[in-house]
Design a protein around this motif. Structure first.
Motif, PDB file in Angstrom:
ATOM      1  N   MET A 110       0.824  -1.209   0.000  1.00 20.19           N
ATOM      2  CA  MET A 110       0.000   0.000   0.000  1.00 20.19           C
ATOM      3  C   MET A 110       0.855   1.255   0.000  1.00 20.19           C
ATOM      4  SD  MET A 110      -2.828  -1.320   2.768  1.00 20.19           S
ATOM      5  CE  MET A 110      -3.618   0.256   2.965  1.00 20.19           C
ATOM      6  N   ALA A 111       2.034   1.173   0.641  1.00 20.50           N
ATOM      7  CA  ALA A 111       2.909   2.348   0.711  1.00 20.50           C
ATOM      8  C   ALA A 111       3.404   2.744  -0.675  1.00 20.50           C
ATOM      9  CB  ALA A 111       4.094   2.060   1.638  1.00 20.50           C
ATOM     10  N   GLY A 112       3.496   1.780  -1.576  1.00 15.65           N
ATOM     11  CA  GLY A 112       3.999   2.076  -2.911  1.00 15.65           C
ATOM     12  C   GLY A 112       2.911   2.447  -3.893  1.00 15.65           C
ATOM     13  N   ALA A 113       1.705   2.661  -3.411  1.00 10.68           N
ATOM     14  CA  ALA A 113       0.599   2.983  -4.316  1.00 10.68           C
ATOM     15  C   ALA A 113      -0.168   4.201  -3.812  1.00 10.68           C
ATOM     16  CB  ALA A 113      -0.349   1.781  -4.408  1.00 10.68           C
ATOM     17  N   ASP A 114      -0.853   4.864  -4.713  1.00  5.21           N
ATOM     18  CA  ASP A 114      -1.720   5.972  -4.332  1.00  5.21           C
ATOM     19  C   ASP A 114      -2.868   5.432  -3.480  1.00  5.21           C
ATOM     20  OD1 ASP A 114      -2.739   8.856  -4.821  1.00  5.21           O
ATOM     21  OD2 ASP A 114      -4.446   7.555  -5.341  1.00  5.21           O
ATOM     22  N   ALA A 115      -3.145   6.084  -2.365  1.00  5.19           N
ATOM     23  CA  ALA A 115      -4.139   5.571  -1.407  1.00  5.19           C
ATOM     24  C   ALA A 115      -5.520   5.442  -2.049  1.00  5.19           C
ATOM     25  CB  ALA A 115      -4.200   6.486  -0.186  1.00  5.19           C
ATOM     26  N   GLU A 168       0.801  -8.708  -8.247  1.00  2.00           N
ATOM     27  CA  GLU A 168       1.822  -7.678  -8.459  1.00  2.00           C
ATOM     28  C   GLU A 168       1.065  -6.414  -8.814  1.00  2.00           C
ATOM     29  OE1 GLU A 168       5.663  -6.386  -8.394  1.00  2.00           O
ATOM     30  OE2 GLU A 168       5.145  -8.504  -8.196  1.00  2.00           O
ATOM     31  N   ILE A 169       1.060  -5.465  -7.914  1.00  3.97           N
ATOM     32  CA  ILE A 169       0.203  -4.295  -8.098  1.00  3.97           C
ATOM     33  C   ILE A 169       0.902  -3.259  -8.965  1.00  3.97           C
ATOM     34  CG2 ILE A 169      -1.044  -2.443  -6.917  1.00  3.97           C
ATOM     35  CD1 ILE A 169      -2.160  -5.201  -6.333  1.00  3.97           C
ATOM     36  N   ARG A 170       0.295  -2.967 -10.112  1.00  2.00           N
ATOM     37  CA  ARG A 170       0.754  -1.860 -10.947  1.00  2.00           C
ATOM     38  C   ARG A 170      -0.445  -0.946 -11.144  1.00  2.00           C
ATOM     39  NH1 ARG A 170       2.927  -6.119 -14.133  1.00  2.00           N
ATOM     40  NH2 ARG A 170       5.177  -6.347 -13.827  1.00  2.00           N
ATOM     41  N   MET A 171      -0.417   0.178 -10.508  1.00  2.00           N
ATOM     42  CA  MET A 171      -1.583   1.047 -10.520  1.00  2.00           C
ATOM     43  C   MET A 171      -1.733   1.780 -11.849  1.00  2.00           C
ATOM     44  SD  MET A 171      -3.517   0.868  -8.022  1.00  2.00           S
ATOM     45  CE  MET A 171      -3.534   0.018  -6.449  1.00  2.00           C
ATOM     46  N   GLN A 172      -2.950   1.705 -12.389  1.00  2.00           N
ATOM     47  CA  GLN A 172      -3.307   2.471 -13.576  1.00  2.00           C
ATOM     48  C   GLN A 172      -4.560   3.267 -13.230  1.00  2.00           C
ATOM     49  OE1 GLN A 172      -3.898  -0.449 -16.598  1.00  2.00           O
ATOM     50  NE2 GLN A 172      -1.721  -0.712 -17.009  1.00  2.00           N
ATOM     51  N   ASP A 205      -6.296   5.135  -5.260  1.00  2.00           N
ATOM     52  CA  ASP A 205      -6.298   4.068  -6.264  1.00  2.00           C
ATOM     53  C   ASP A 205      -6.315   2.692  -5.599  1.00  2.00           C
ATOM     54  OD1 ASP A 205      -6.300   5.900  -8.270  1.00  2.00           O
ATOM     55  OD2 ASP A 205      -4.159   5.757  -8.732  1.00  2.00           O
ATOM     56  N   TRP A 206      -5.558   2.571  -4.515  1.00  3.30           N
ATOM     57  CA  TRP A 206      -5.522   1.288  -3.817  1.00  3.30           C
ATOM     58  C   TRP A 206      -6.903   0.928  -3.245  1.00  3.30           C
ATOM     59  CZ3 TRP A 206      -2.564  -2.855  -3.417  1.00  3.30           C
ATOM     60  CH2 TRP A 206      -2.852  -3.771  -2.403  1.00  3.30           C
ATOM     61  N   ARG A 207      -7.567   1.913  -2.648  1.00  3.47           N
ATOM     62  CA  ARG A 207      -8.903   1.657  -2.090  1.00  3.47           C
ATOM     63  C   ARG A 207      -9.868   1.225  -3.195  1.00  3.47           C
ATOM     64  NH1 ARG A 207      -7.865   6.303   1.233  1.00  3.47           N
ATOM     65  NH2 ARG A 207      -9.074   7.632  -0.180  1.00  3.47           N
ATOM     66  N   GLN A 208      -9.758   1.885  -4.355  1.00  3.47           N
ATOM     67  CA  GLN A 208     -10.639   1.532  -5.469  1.00  3.47           C
ATOM     68  C   GLN A 208     -10.346   0.121  -5.974  1.00  3.47           C
ATOM     69  OE1 GLN A 208     -12.986   3.611  -6.100  1.00  3.47           O
ATOM     70  NE2 GLN A 208     -13.988   2.537  -7.790  1.00  3.47           N
ATOM     71  N   ALA A 209      -9.040  -0.251  -5.991  1.00  2.00           N
ATOM     72  CA  ALA A 209      -8.658  -1.594  -6.441  1.00  2.00           C
ATOM     73  C   ALA A 209      -9.211  -2.654  -5.491  1.00  2.00           C
ATOM     74  CB  ALA A 209      -7.134  -1.702  -6.515  1.00  2.00           C
ATOM     75  N   GLU A 210      -9.089  -2.410  -4.189  1.00  2.00           N
ATOM     76  CA  GLU A 210      -9.635  -3.351  -3.201  1.00  2.00           C
ATOM     77  C   GLU A 210     -11.142  -3.526  -3.397  1.00  2.00           C
ATOM     78  OE1 GLU A 210      -7.017  -3.319   0.867  1.00  2.00           O
ATOM     79  OE2 GLU A 210      -8.387  -1.635   0.544  1.00  2.00           O
TER      80      GLU A 210
END
Length: 915
Positions: free
Chosen positions: A744-749, A823-827, A751-756
C-alpha cells in the motif's frame, strides 16, 4: 344453512368491512362543496399543502379525506370523470395495502389514481404495475395528465429505455411499468459496481393492476438473467464416455416419466469409474461437493439411454435439433435446458455449445414482498383469496358495483365431441348476429380460435380473431367488440385493461378515423359530433338486442379466468348474457376420465349434436376446477419454498454489495477476511484440542505459500516450548499485515482503495454466480431424496446453508490470495459497468420444465422487445451508424470500456464516445 341465515341478517364480513369504509367516504363527500369552490390554482396548491402537513407530523390517513376529495375534483376538471362513491371505497382499500376486487367496467384505472396520488405526496415513489407495456404507456399518458396537473411527476418504464431514462422514470413521484421490467431492473441493479449506476430507488408502495394475473398466473416462473458459462466441454465428454460403458443392470428406467435412476450397485461402480477419471472431489458420489457432477451424470444417463436419435431429435448440419413430440416438426433454435442439450451433443459427437448460467434470479413472490406496502386490483381475486393471504398477506375486498349487475348467466351446455360443440356454437353466434347482438367468444388457445373461425366462415358470419400478440391493435378491436353485429374471437386473457362499450368506444373511433385531421381543423369537431351521435344510436340498438353476449368455448382450469370472460358483459348495469359450451374432449373434462359415471352418462344419453345442461354437471365442473386450482397453488408454493431459501441468501449478498458500493474504503473488510482466512488455515492443520505431533505442518506450509505467498519459519515456531495454534495465527497475521502495508505504501491511497473495492465486488459476483449454478443443480437432484423418506425442501435448506457457508469461506480466501499474491501496478481506475449486452439473456423460465415462459400476462409469448436484452434493445436512432451524431453524455464521467448508456450494447468508446 346456518351461515346463510346469519349472512342474510348480519351480512358477510366483506359487507361489514365495506360498510365501515363508508364512514370515510361520507367525510370525503362532505368536503366536496368546499373543494369545488377552489380555483384551479388553489386546487393545484393542495399538493404542497398536504406535503407541509406531512412534514408537520400528519399521517397519510389524516389527510386522506381531503386528498381524495381533491383528486376527485381535479379528475372532473382534467379528465371529465368524477369518482363514484364505490370507487372511493376501492381507493381506500388500495391505500390500506389490500386487493380491491372490482367488476369489469367499474373504472379500476381511475380508482388507482386515488391511492397513487395520496401515497406519492410523500415523495418516496409509487409504482403502478401493469400486465403489458401498452397499458403502462396508456395509463401513464392518460392518468398522468391528472397527476401532472396536481404537481406530481410521472414516469413510465417500457422496453428500449436507456439507463439514464430509466433512472429518471424511477425518480418520478409515480412510475408506471410492467412486472417484468420492474423485476429485471432490480436484478440488473444488483449486478452493477457503483451506486450511481443503479436506476431504482428503495421500495415504497406498489399498486398491481390485474393482480391475479401477475401475482398468481405468472408467479410460477421466476425472472432469470443468464449468461454463458465457462467451457465444460471436457466434463460433458468425460461423463458421456463413462455413461456409454455401463450395463443395463446398473440403472432403472421409467419410460413414462422419462427418468432414469442408478441402482445401488450401479452407484458404487459409477463412483469407481468417475474417481479413476478424476471427476469427483470426494469419495462419495452424493457428497455436496459433487452436486454438479451428479447433475450432469443424470442428464447424460437420460441423453444416452432415454433420448433416441430421429425420434426425439435429429442431427442436422452438425447440430442437434429437437423434434416436437406432438407435431413431429423440427424445432430449430430451441434447446433443452439444464445441460441436457449439451449431454445429447456429447453423445452425438457434435460441437458442444455452452450452457447459459444463471447470473441472477428472483420469483415475483419475493420481488413484490420487498415492498413495505403492496396492493392490487382486478375483476377476479376472491377464488384465490387464500393464496393472496398466505403468500403476500393481502386481504381481498369485494367492492360493490356502482349499478346492479343485469347480466344473465345461463347454465353450461354439454356436447359429446368437439365438432358437435363447435357446430352448435357457430349456429348460436349466427342467430345472435342476425339480430345485431354483439358476441365475444372466449377460447383457451389460438388453435381453437382458428377452428371456430373456420366454422363461422362456413356460416358466412363476419368476425375478428385475436390471439393477444399485438396489444395496441388488440385494444382497438376489443374496444369495438360491443358494436352492432360485431363477432370477436379472443383467447380468454386477451384484451384485459380495455373496456367493451356497447355501441362502440368514442375515443378509439376518433383516434382511428380522424387521425389525419389536424386538431385545429374546424371539420374535426363536426366529425367528432357525428361519431358521438352514431355511437349513441348504435348503443340503443345493441341494448334492444340484449347487450353483449359472452360465449365460452370451454371451461378454463381456473374459475377465475371464466369469471374474467363473463365479466366482459353487463358493464355498468348494461344488459348482457353469458353461456359456456363444453364437451367430453375438453381438457378439463378429461380430468373425469373416459370410464367415469359422468362420461358414461353423456355417451349413453346423448345423440349426435344433442346438448344437455344441468346444475349437477356444472357443480361437477366446478369441483374439477377447484382440484386443478389447488394443484396449481401447490406448484407455486413449491417454487416459492425453494426460492425462499435462496432469497435469504440473496438478501445477504445484495445487502453486502450495497454496503461495499457505498463505502469509501473497504480495507477493514479486507483485513478481516485475511485474518479469518489465516485462522481457518491454521485450524485445518492444527485442530483445536490436538497435540503438536498430530498437526499437519507440511500441509500448513503449503497452504500458507499457496494463499498468502509467504514462507515463514513455521518449523522454528513449532520447536518453541508451549507453542499454541493461536500464536501461529498471530505471527502469520502480523507478517501478512506487514507485507500488505509495504504494498500500500507504494501505491496511491485512493487508487488502492478503489482496487480493493473492485476486486471484492468482482470476486463476490463470481462466487455468487457459481453458487447459483450449484443451487440450480441441487434443486434438480434433491427430489430424489424423497425415495429415502426425506423431505426434499428440508434437505435443500440444509445443503444450501452448507454451500453458502462454503461460498463465504471461498470468497474470503480468494480475495486474500489475489491481494497477497498480485503484483500491483496502478493504472487510472476505470468505472466498471456491466458486461456487453449480447452476453446476457433475460428470461421467464419454468423451474420444473425448464421451458421459457415469457408471458406478459395477456397470452402473448416470446416477445423479444420485453425479454431480448439486459438493458433495453438497441435504439435505432442513437448508436453506431445512427443519425444522431451529438454526444449527450460528453459531460458525464463514463469509462471508455463501460457499456454506452444509450443502450446500443456497444462499449462507450465504440459508440457515443468514439467522437
Amino acid at each position: 344453512m346456518l351461515n346463510t341465515v346469519l349472512k342474510s341478517v348480519f351480512g358477510s364480513s366483506n359487507d361489514r368491512y365495506v360498510k365501515s369504509i363508508g364512514k370515510v367516504v361520507n367525510q370525503i363527500n362532505a368536503l366536496e362543496p368546499q373543494i369545488q369552490a377552489l380555483s384551479d390554482d388553489e386546487l393545484k396548491a393542495q399538493t404542497d399543502k398536504f406535503r407541509r402537513q406531512l412534514d408537520d407530523g400528519a399521517s397519510l390517513d389524516d389527510i386522506l379525506p381531503e386528498a381524495f376529495a381533491t383528486i376527485r375534483e381535479a379528475s372532473v376538471r382534467v379528465l371529465g370523470m368524477r369518482h363514484f362513491d364505490v370507487q372511493m371505497v376501492g381507493g381506500i382499500v388500495l391505500h390500506r395495502g389490500e386487493i380491491a376486487e372490482m367488476r369489469t367496467g367499474e373504472g379500476k384505472t381511475l380508482v388507482a389514481t386515488l391511492a397513487t396520488y395520496l401515497n406519492a405526496i410523500e415523495g418516496k415513489g409509487v409504482h403502478v404495475v401493469t400486465v403489458n407495456d401498452y397499458l403502462a404507456r396508456r395509463d401513464a399518458e392518460w392518468m398522468g395528465q391528472l397527476h401532472n396537473w396536481l404537481g406530481l411527476s410521472v414516469g413510465v418504464i417500457v422496453p428500449n429505455l436507456n439507463e439514464f431514462e430509466r433512472r429518471e422514470a424511477y425518480n418520478a413521484d409515480i412510475t408506471y411499468g410492467t412486472n417484468n421490467e420492474f423485476g429485471f431492473d432490480y436484478l440488473r441493479d444488483n449486478m452493477k459496481h457503483e451506486r450511481r449506476q443503479m436506476v431504482q430507488r428503495p421500495f415504497n408502495f406498489a399498486i398491481v393492476d390485474e393482480v391475479d394475473s401477475i401475482l398468481i398466473d405468472e408467479a410460477r416462473t421466476p425472472l432469470i438473467i443468464s449468461g454463458p458459462t465457462e467451457d465444460k466441454q471436457d466434463l460433458y465428454i468425460a461423463i458421456d464416455e463413462v455413461v456409454k460403458t455401463i450395463p443395463e443392470e446398473w440403472y432403472e428406467k421409467d419410460e413414462k416419466a422419462r427418468s432414469i435412476q442408478l441402482t445401488e450397485d450401479g452407484t458404487e461402480e459409477i463412483e469407481k469409474l468417475l474417481l479413476e477419471k478424476g471427476l469427483l472431489e470426494t469419495q462419495n458420489l452424493y457428497d455436496v461437493e459433487n452436486t454438479q457432477v451428479v447433475h450432469h451424470l443424470d442428464q447424460a444417463l437420460r441423453a444416452v439411454h432415454m433420448f433416441k436419435r430421429d425420434t426425439d431429435y435429429i442431427v442436422k448440419d452438425n447440430k442437434v435439433v429437437i423434434i416436437d413430440e406432438f407435431t413431429g416438426r423440427m424445432m430449430d433454435g430451441r434447446r433443452w435446458s439444464n445441460g441436457l442439450h449439451q449431454a445429447v451433443e456429447a453423445k452425438e459427437g457434435v460441437p458442444i455449445e455452452p450452457e447459459n448460467q444463471t447470473l441472477a434470479s428472483i420469483t415475483f413472490q419475493n420481488y413484490f414482498r420487498m415492498y413495505p406496502k403492496l396492493s392490487g386490483m382486478t375483476g377476479t381475486a376472491a377464488t384465490e383469496a387464500a393464496e393472496f393471504w398466505d403468500i403476500y398477506k393481502m386481504n381481498v375486498v369485494e367492492i360493490p358495483t356502482n349499478v346492479p349487475v343485469q347480466r344473465i348467466d345461463e347454465e353450461d351446455e354439454f356436447y359429446k365431441n368437439t365438432l358437435d360443440k363447435f357446430a352448435a356454437i357457430a349456429k348460436a353466434i349466427k342467430e345472435k348476429n342476425e339480430i345485431g347482438q354483439p358476441v365475444l367468444v372466449g377460447t383457451v388457445s389460438i388453435e381453437k380460435s382458428e377452428l371456430l373461425s373456420q366454422f363461422l366462415e362456413k356460416e358466412g358470419v363476419k368476425h375478428e380473431v385475436l390471439n393477444a400478440r399485438q396489444h395496441e391493435r388488440e385494444a382497438h378491436i376489443v374496444a369495438q367488440a360491443g358494436r352492432l353485429g360485431a363477432v370477436t374471437i379472443a383467447t380468454n386473457m386477451a384484451g384485459r385493461g380495455t373496456d367493451i362499450q356497447l355501441g362502440g368506444n368514442v375515443e378509439f373511433r376518433i383516434g382511428d378515423e380522424l387521425a389525419d385531421i389536424a386538431d385545429d381543423d374546424p371539420k374535426k369537431q363536426l366529425e367528432i359530433d357525428r361519431i358521438k351521435a352514431e355511437v349513441a344510436a348504435e348503443k340503443q340498438q345493441v341494448l334492444e338486442a340484449g347487450g353483449l353476449f359472452v360465449l365460452g368455448t370451454e371451461r378454463h382450469e381456473s374459475r377465475r379466468i371464466d369469471n374474467q370472460l363473463r365479466g366482459r358483459s353487463g358493464r355498468q348495469g348494461d344488459p348482457g348474457l353469458s353461456r359456456f359450451y363444453l364437451c367430453l374432449e375438453d381438457d378439463l373434462l378429461r380430468i373425469f376420465g373416459p370410464d367415469t359415471l359422468f362420461a358414461k352418462m353423456m355417451n349413453s344419453n346423448l345423440a349426435d349434436g344433442e346438448a344437455i345442461g344441468s346444475k349437477w354437471l356444472s357443480k361437477a365442473i366446478e369441483t374439477a376446477q377447484k382440484k386443478v386450482e389447488a394443484r396449481n397453488y401447490d406448484v407455486r408454493k413449491h417454487v416459492v419454498q425453494f426460492d425462499d431459501v435462496m432469497n435469504d441468501q440473496r438478501k445477504v449478498i445484495y445487502e453486502q454489495r450495497g454496503e461495499i458500493m457505498e463505502a469509501d474504503r473497504v480495507d477493514d473488510v479486507v483485513v478481516d477476511m485475511r485474518h479469518d482466512t489465516i485462522n481457518s488455515i491454521v485450524a485445518d492443520a492444527c485442530p483445536p484440542g490436538s497435540y503438536p505431533e498430530q498437526w499437519d505442518i507440511e500441509g500448513l506450509k503449503e497452504r500458507v505459500q499457496d494463499v498468502l505467498g509467504m514462507t515463514p519459519p513455521i518449523d522454528s515456531w513449532i520447536e518453541e516450548d508451549h507453542v499454541e495454534p493461536e500464536l501461529i495465527e498471530e505471527r502469520l497475521r502480523q507478517e501478512s499485515d506487514a507485507i500488505m502495508e509495504r504494498k500500500m505504501a507504494g501505491a496511491d491511497a485512493a487508487d488502492w482503495r478503489q482496487a480493493e473495492k473492485g476486486i471484492l465486488l468482482e470476486r463476490l459476483d463470481h462466487h455468487w454466480k457459481e453458487h447459483l449454478a450449484t443451487l440450480d443443480a441441487l434443486r434438480q437432484v434433491v427430489n430424489l431424496r424423497a425415495y429415502a423418506q426425506k423431505q426434499p425442501i428440508n434437505e435443500y435448506k440444509q445443503e444450501a446453508f452448507g454451500l453458502f457457508e462454503r461460498l463465504l469461506d471461498t470468497l474470503r480466501e480468494d480475495v486474500t490470495r489475489i491481494l497477497m499474491l498480485a503484483e500491483i501496478r496502478m493504472q487510472p481506475v476505470q468505472s466498471q459497468g456491466l458486461p456487453d449486452l449480447p452476453d446476457f439473456l433475460t428470461g421467464h423460465i419454468d423451474p420444473l420444465t425448464g421451458l421459457e415462459n415469457s408471458n406478459d400476462g395477456d397470452g402473448s409469448m416470446d416477445r423479444p422487445e420485453l425479454f431480448g436484452s439486459l438493458a433495453g434493445s438497441p435504439r435505432a436512432a442513437v448508436g453506431p451508424g445512427g443519425s444522431d451524431t451529438h454526444n449527450p453524455y460528453a459531460d458525464m464521467e463514463i469509462s471508455r470500456n463501460a457499456p454506452c448508456p444509450c443502450g446500443s450494447g456497444n462499449k462507450y468508446k465504440h459508440c457515443h464516445g468514439a467522437a
